[in-house]
Design a protein around this motif. Structure first.
Motif, mmCIF file in Angstrom:
data_model
loop_
_atom_site.group_PDB
_atom_site.id
_atom_site.type_symbol
_atom_site.label_atom_id
_atom_site.label_comp_id
_atom_site.label_asym_id
_atom_site.label_seq_id
_atom_site.Cartn_x
_atom_site.Cartn_y
_atom_site.Cartn_z
ATOM 1 N N ARG A 91 0.824 -1.216 0.000
ATOM 2 C CA ARG A 91 0.000 0.000 0.000
ATOM 3 C C ARG A 91 0.856 1.264 0.000
ATOM 4 O O ARG A 91 0.538 2.247 -0.674
ATOM 5 C CB ARG A 91 -0.939 0.000 1.205
ATOM 6 C CG ARG A 91 -2.121 -0.940 1.073
ATOM 7 C CD ARG A 91 -3.063 -0.833 2.260
ATOM 8 N NE ARG A 91 -4.247 -1.649 2.097
ATOM 9 C CZ ARG A 91 -5.349 -1.280 1.449
ATOM 10 N NH1 ARG A 91 -5.408 -0.063 0.918
ATOM 11 N NH2 ARG A 91 -6.382 -2.097 1.343
ATOM 12 N N GLN A 128 -8.509 -5.510 -3.224
ATOM 13 C CA GLN A 128 -8.995 -4.348 -2.472
ATOM 14 C C GLN A 128 -7.967 -3.218 -2.490
ATOM 15 O O GLN A 128 -8.331 -2.040 -2.561
ATOM 16 C CB GLN A 128 -9.318 -4.747 -1.023
ATOM 17 C CG GLN A 128 -10.010 -3.650 -0.235
ATOM 18 C CD GLN A 128 -11.338 -3.253 -0.851
ATOM 19 O OE1 GLN A 128 -12.190 -4.104 -1.094
ATOM 20 N NE2 GLN A 128 -11.525 -1.953 -1.116
ATOM 21 N N ILE A 129 -6.687 -3.570 -2.449
ATOM 22 C CA ILE A 129 -5.649 -2.542 -2.571
ATOM 23 C C ILE A 129 -5.798 -1.819 -3.900
ATOM 24 O O ILE A 129 -5.712 -0.588 -3.981
ATOM 25 C CB ILE A 129 -4.243 -3.164 -2.451
ATOM 26 C CG1 ILE A 129 -4.016 -3.727 -1.055
ATOM 27 C CG2 ILE A 129 -3.171 -2.120 -2.779
ATOM 28 C CD1 ILE A 129 -2.693 -4.481 -0.904
ATOM 29 N N CYS A 131 -8.481 -1.455 -5.659
ATOM 30 C CA CYS A 131 -9.670 -0.594 -5.562
ATOM 31 C C CYS A 131 -9.336 0.698 -4.820
ATOM 32 O O CYS A 131 -9.707 1.788 -5.254
ATOM 33 C CB CYS A 131 -10.795 -1.322 -4.830
ATOM 34 S SG CYS A 131 -11.494 -2.718 -5.713
ATOM 35 N N ASP A 132 -8.642 0.561 -3.707
ATOM 36 C CA ASP A 132 -8.363 1.708 -2.844
ATOM 37 C C ASP A 132 -7.354 2.673 -3.449
ATOM 38 O O ASP A 132 -7.366 3.873 -3.137
ATOM 39 C CB ASP A 132 -7.847 1.223 -1.483
ATOM 40 C CG ASP A 132 -8.880 0.421 -0.710
ATOM 41 O OD1 ASP A 132 -10.072 0.503 -1.044
ATOM 42 O OD2 ASP A 132 -8.475 -0.306 0.224
ATOM 43 N N THR A 133 -6.469 2.168 -4.298
ATOM 44 C CA THR A 133 -5.397 3.000 -4.853
ATOM 45 C C THR A 133 -5.605 3.342 -6.325
ATOM 46 O O THR A 133 -4.775 4.024 -6.917
ATOM 47 C CB THR A 133 -4.033 2.294 -4.695
ATOM 48 O OG1 THR A 133 -4.067 1.031 -5.377
ATOM 49 C CG2 THR A 133 -3.709 2.079 -3.218
ATOM 50 N N ASP A 134 -6.700 2.857 -6.895
ATOM 51 C CA ASP A 134 -7.023 3.114 -8.303
ATOM 52 C C ASP A 134 -5.892 2.678 -9.221
ATOM 53 O O ASP A 134 -5.473 3.397 -10.125
ATOM 54 C CB ASP A 134 -7.348 4.598 -8.518
ATOM 55 C CG ASP A 134 -8.045 4.851 -9.855
ATOM 56 O OD1 ASP A 134 -8.731 3.932 -10.338
ATOM 57 O OD2 ASP A 134 -7.893 5.945 -10.409
ATOM 58 N N THR A 158 -16.562 -2.203 -7.630
ATOM 59 C CA THR A 158 -15.606 -1.334 -6.938
ATOM 60 C C THR A 158 -14.255 -1.224 -7.637
ATOM 61 O O THR A 158 -13.520 -0.256 -7.405
ATOM 62 C CB THR A 158 -15.356 -1.835 -5.502
ATOM 63 O OG1 THR A 158 -14.971 -3.213 -5.543
ATOM 64 C CG2 THR A 158 -16.629 -1.705 -4.663
#
Length: 268
Positions: A91, A128-129, A131-134, A158
């Motif tokens: 991340r 999910q990473i 998704c969260d970081t585009d 998402t």
């Protein structure tokens, strides 16, 4: 005397090598490998992270040249090494200027080097990473088509950016799902192997606008250099085979796959 192998073709159009492992190359100095890649008009190289102990190595390798880029992620073979600390490292760095994707992530039920339940959990966590970081995603899927589709479906709402299912050797079901969802499929030296007609069938059904070129070096060296360590400078042979299978001019294959690579990994 052994038969001389064909020289590597050099095309006018630039090529983006979308998947290799520069830190695994052993046969020659890295500077020599990169110089030879440039000679055959490889314009950019993406070197792929696979394990906790090479996340930092990949980041360092992107300093070798301004046209070398990297990813951050944990391969399914290494899923049991995935920890909260590893996730935090991914991340922290995946948004870096030279990092272009989350990967290589996914599922591998062929070797089963990690427990399948653990693989699925780690796959979800890394999606999910993304998704969260585009960030786009580089996916490895082997003998795990149904679970790969099932997990990707969980993220349909998402995961704004897609990416590539690399070294595609799966069946038409996963191919159709991925293509319908806007993913690219990556093809490498396997496409040149005599017994890989199943892969060539997938190449035929893949729109050229959703196809990426890769080597997966140092693995999967294309014909006519099988038996040697693979390297990014062999990628013209992959392009030639794609053109042959799809009955398209090599210029069209190179121009379109280059645009696909930019759209997937370098959209700005």
């Amino acid at each position: 005397m052994s038969k001389k192998r064909r020289e590597i073709p050099v095309f006018e159009q630039p090529i983006i090598e979308t998947h290799c492992h520069l830190d695994y190359l052993k046969d020659r100095p890295l500077a020599e490998t990169l110089a030879e890649a440039q000679r055959v008009n490889v314009e950019r190289v993406i070197t792929i992270a696979v394990a906790p102990d090479n996340l930092a190595t990949v980041r360092e390798l992107t300093g070798e040249a301004d046209w070398v880029y990297g990813t951050q992620g944990i391969h399914p073979h290494e899923a049991e090494t995935y920890t909260d600390a590893v996730e935090a490292e991914i991340r922290e760095h995946v948004g870096g200027e030279k990092m272009v994707a989350v990967g290589e992530i996914g599922l591998d039920y062929f070797y089963d080097n990690a427990d399948r339940t653990v693989q699925r959990d780690v796959f979800r966590r890394q999606l999910q990473i993304a998704c969260d970081t585009d960030r786009p995603v580089v996916i490895h899927s082997r003998e795990a088509d149904d679970d790969t589709i099932g997990i990707l479906k969980e993220f349909e709402g998402t995961l704004k950016r897609r990416g590539v299912i690399h070294s595609f050797t799966s069946g038409p079901g996963l191919a159709r799902y991925a293509l319908d969802q806007g993913w690219c499929l990556g093809f490498n030296g396997i496409s040149t192997f005599n017994k890989a007609e199943n892969v060539r069938d997938i190449i035929r059904m893949t729109p050229i606008e959703q196809l990426l070129l890769e080597t997966d070096a140092p693995f999967l060296t294309p014909v006519p250099y099988r038996g040697r360590e693979n390297a990014p400078f062999y990628i013209p042979f992959v392009a030639e085979k794609i053109a042959e299978v799809k009955v398209l001019p090599i210029e069209q294959v190179l121009t379109t796959t280059y645009a696909n690579s930019l759209r997937t990994f370098f959209p700005d």
